[in-house]
Design an enzyme around this catalytic site. Sequence first.
Site, PDB file in Angstrom:
ATOM      1  N   ARG A  24      65.013  -9.399  -1.657  1.00  0.00           N
ATOM      2  CA  ARG A  24      64.876  -8.411  -0.487  1.00  0.00           C
ATOM      3  C   ARG A  24      65.996  -7.394  -0.614  1.00  0.00           C
ATOM      4  O   ARG A  24      67.061  -7.904  -1.253  1.00  0.00           O
ATOM      5  CB  ARG A  24      64.835  -9.426   0.802  1.00  0.00           C
TER       6      ARG A  24
ATOM      7  N   ASP B  13      72.571 -14.913  14.553  1.00  0.00           N
ATOM      8  CA  ASP B  13      72.483 -14.977  13.129  1.00  0.00           C
ATOM      9  C   ASP B  13      71.325 -14.101  12.468  1.00  0.00           C
ATOM     10  O   ASP B  13      71.383 -13.941  11.209  1.00  0.00           O
ATOM     11  CB  ASP B  13      72.837 -16.370  12.554  1.00  0.00           C
ATOM     12  N   ASN B  14      70.563 -13.968  13.029  1.00  0.00           N
ATOM     13  CA  ASN B  14      69.206 -13.239  12.579  1.00  0.00           C
ATOM     14  C   ASN B  14      68.977 -11.848  12.972  1.00  0.00           C
ATOM     15  O   ASN B  14      67.982 -11.246  13.369  1.00  0.00           O
ATOM     16  CB  ASN B  14      67.842 -13.973  13.025  1.00  0.00           C
TER      17      ASN B  14
ATOM     18  N   GLY C  25      68.563 -24.951  -0.135  1.00  0.00           N
ATOM     19  CA  GLY C  25      68.657 -23.401  -0.614  1.00  0.00           C
ATOM     20  C   GLY C  25      67.577 -23.188  -1.210  1.00  0.00           C
ATOM     21  O   GLY C  25      67.454 -21.815  -1.769  1.00  0.00           O
TER      22      GLY C  25
ATOM     23  N   ASP D  51      65.055 -11.633   8.441  1.00  0.00           N
ATOM     24  CA  ASP D  51      64.785 -13.072   8.279  1.00  0.00           C
ATOM     25  C   ASP D  51      63.423 -13.398   8.968  1.00  0.00           C
ATOM     26  O   ASP D  51      63.301 -13.721  10.002  1.00  0.00           O
ATOM     27  CB  ASP D  51      65.722 -13.968   9.264  1.00  0.00           C
TER      28      ASP D  51
ATOM     29  N   GLY E  25      72.425 -19.671   3.374  1.00  0.00           N
ATOM     30  CA  GLY E  25      72.239 -21.206   2.948  1.00  0.00           C
ATOM     31  C   GLY E  25      71.262 -21.350   1.788  1.00  0.00           C
ATOM     32  O   GLY E  25      71.306 -22.115   0.976  1.00  0.00           O
ATOM     33  N   ARG E  26      70.413 -20.231   1.895  1.00  0.00           N
ATOM     34  CA  ARG E  26      69.189 -20.135   0.882  1.00  0.00           C
ATOM     35  C   ARG E  26      69.113 -18.586   0.558  1.00  0.00           C
ATOM     36  O   ARG E  26      68.038 -18.208  -0.076  1.00  0.00           O
ATOM     37  CB  ARG E  26      68.018 -20.725   1.257  1.00  0.00           C
TER      38      ARG E  26
ATOM     39  N   ARG F 258      75.114  -9.427   9.858  1.00  0.00           N
ATOM     40  CA  ARG F 258      74.474  -9.847  10.959  1.00  0.00           C
ATOM     41  C   ARG F 258      75.538  -9.814  12.225  1.00  0.00           C
ATOM     42  O   ARG F 258      76.656  -9.925  11.995  1.00  0.00           O
ATOM     43  CB  ARG F 258      73.989 -11.201  10.673  1.00  0.00           C
TER      44      ARG F 258
ATOM     45  N   GLY G 166      75.756 -19.087   7.692  1.00  0.00           N
ATOM     46  CA  GLY G 166      75.898 -18.563   6.443  1.00  0.00           C
ATOM     47  C   GLY G 166      74.585 -18.467   5.577  1.00  0.00           C
ATOM     48  O   GLY G 166      73.641 -19.012   5.941  1.00  0.00           O
TER      49      GLY G 166
HETATM   50  P1  AMP Z   1      67.068 -19.384   9.775  1.00  0.00           P
HETATM   51  O1  AMP Z   1      66.388 -20.218  10.884  1.00  0.00           O
HETATM   52  O2  AMP Z   1      65.850 -19.183   8.586  1.00  0.00           O
HETATM   53  O3  AMP Z   1      67.471 -18.144  10.538  1.00  0.00           O
HETATM   54  O4  AMP Z   1      68.098 -20.282   8.976  1.00  0.00           O
HETATM   55  C1  AMP Z   1      69.270 -20.708   9.871  1.00  0.00           C
HETATM   56  C2  AMP Z   1      70.265 -21.209   8.805  1.00  0.00           C
HETATM   57  O5  AMP Z   1      69.792 -22.276   7.989  1.00  0.00           O
HETATM   58  C3  AMP Z   1      70.872 -20.218   7.885  1.00  0.00           C
HETATM   59  O6  AMP Z   1      72.186 -20.355   7.640  1.00  0.00           O
HETATM   60  C4  AMP Z   1      70.152 -20.365   6.608  1.00  0.00           C
HETATM   61  O7  AMP Z   1      70.713 -19.993   5.560  1.00  0.00           O
HETATM   62  C5  AMP Z   1      70.130 -21.914   6.770  1.00  0.00           C
HETATM   63  N1  AMP Z   1      68.729 -22.431   5.862  1.00  0.00           N
HETATM   64  C6  AMP Z   1      67.401 -22.521   6.262  1.00  0.00           C
HETATM   65  N2  AMP Z   1      66.750 -23.035   5.250  1.00  0.00           N
HETATM   66  C7  AMP Z   1      67.480 -23.387   4.287  1.00  0.00           C
HETATM   67  C8  AMP Z   1      67.400 -24.030   3.232  1.00  0.00           C
HETATM   68  N3  AMP Z   1      66.091 -24.391   2.775  1.00  0.00           N
HETATM   69  N4  AMP Z   1      68.351 -24.449   2.417  1.00  0.00           N
HETATM   70  C9  AMP Z   1      69.637 -24.137   2.845  1.00  0.00           C
HETATM   71  N5  AMP Z   1      70.002 -23.415   3.819  1.00  0.00           N
HETATM   72  C10 AMP Z   1      69.069 -23.259   4.856  1.00  0.00           C
HETATM   73 MG    MG Z   2      68.474 -16.626   9.276  1.00  0.00          MG
END
Ligand code: AMP
Ligand code: MG
Length: 521
Positions: free
Chosen positions: A195, A274-275, A138, A284, A104-105, A202, A102
């Site tokens: 963005r 998810d990306n 986040g 992403d 997350g940030r 996704r 989901g």
């Molecule tokens: P990513 O590797 O950037 O595609 O992120 C994978 C998952 O981790 C996604 O659900 C992001 O929203 C979550 N995520 C990555 N960095 C953070 C963060 N600093 N705080 C909260 N969620 C994060």
């Molecule tokens: Mg991501």
Amino acid sequence: MSFTFQIDTTFTDKLPADPVTHNVPRQVVEACFSWVQPKPTQQPKLLIHSPEVAELLDLNEKDCVSDTFSQVFSGNALLDGMKPYAMCYGGHQFGNWAGQLGDGRAMTIADVINSKGEHWSLQLKGAGETPYSRTADGLAVLRSSVREFLCSEAMFHLGVPTTRALSLSLTGDDVWRDMFYDGHPEYEPGAVVCRVAPSFLRFGNFEIFSKRGDLTSLKTLLDFTITSYFPHLIKGNITTDTYAAWFAEVYDTTKDMIVHWQRVGFVHGVMNTDNMSILGLTIDYGPYGWLEDYNPDWTPNTTDVEFHRYAYGKQAYIAHWNLMKLAEAIAPLFESVEPLQNILDDYATQYKLAWQDMMCQKLGLKQFDEALVESLMNTLEVMETDMTIFFRKLADVEAEDTPETCIQTISPAFYDDDWQNKAKKVWQDWFEDYLGHLKTNAVDNRKAAMNQVNPKYVLRNYLAQLAIDQAHEGDLSMLHELFEVLKLPYAEQPQFEAKYAQKRPDWAKEKAGCSMLSCSS
Ligand code: AMP
Ligand code: MG
């Protein structure tokens, strides 16, 4: 208020919302999104914005330098009618089902319709916790936000399908980060990127419902997606034929995106499901990188050092794997999986044709020649050879040249000065073959045509890092200059050649941020 948007609430009106509104990490079921609020920031400061993206949103330069702009796009204030939400999705990470992930940030602060009737979602990245933040905060830091901002816009100007970036702001808050997950955390400046894309859905948005056996939500989301973003596919009622046509389009746009990545030497670094955007957009920007010396096995992502799953040369295969996961996710809505299987079975052939066509364009040739291209791939690997410089210089070669002069022409691409001893013979052989093609198989206006597909300027890993280092010192000049130069990646721009169109310097080869990047952002 200095500006307003026409806000479109269809996404949150039509799709199931998470009834729980308290913002703590948790599992969210039978819902496409959760209502959230951005985290107020200490001292928001706009560092850079993209006038081209602002224009898509009907914002003028005055709007962009207004206090309202820096407040809203750093997450410190909302305009009337903005009701932010974070999406629920899952995903396969490095080949394994990872459950709920989901936004997350990230959070969508509004979906808007511009004066042309186009739909754009505005998303803040780094604006605080959501129910999907799991154990993280986040937030985002300056270095990763500079990378996302610059690369989104650079990719757009290269002609690669991508999400866009409107703005990059400092929050004035410090963020605690362990950049290499090695027990050395430090405070880093917090930042937020806004963005922009027609949709941020996704593959993982569909996978999560399927994995949970929630076919009702799956169908609701798929019908909504097709109605909203793929209306041209609807002929009468939405049926499984429509679903198959939808999958075929996702497959097609994804395949085209990968061909573009291969063309410009872009390595995404984290091609988890998810990306993967359902619109075939590059999404992403994390530990991505650009090929310097041509090396299909290269990945910038330190998390992937062991298996190189997401290396340059594997991106097409991984896209297919990801499409398979999307097909599996929607398969329960079909009586027979045959239509999905047929589309997937076609992938290798379709990808190969598109890739061959792209390679012909890079080489300035009309007809694809397997032996020539295969031998080129091998020759490029004999010695470290800069991919971008090589293809750019190749346009200067002429049919009347000798193999020797051709090698001289492309020699600025060699990282090793001793190419005379190490690679002269193989290059001579290759150029003999290529020069033969130039006599019979070259496209018209070859040099101009090649220079439209082989960029001179890409966001070299070390250039992004230099811009980041300077931004950390409060000097934004390189950030702004790079941003401008990368808007014309195919133009000569001789005044910038010495600074931005050179091989990676030796010091950057093993430097953190230049050749190795972690997911920490
Ligand atoms: P990513 O590797 O950037 O595609 O992120 C994978 C998952 O981790 C996604 O659900 C992001 O929203 C979550 N995520 C990555 N960095 C953070 C963060 N600093 N705080 C909260 N969620 C994060
Ligand atoms: Mg991501």
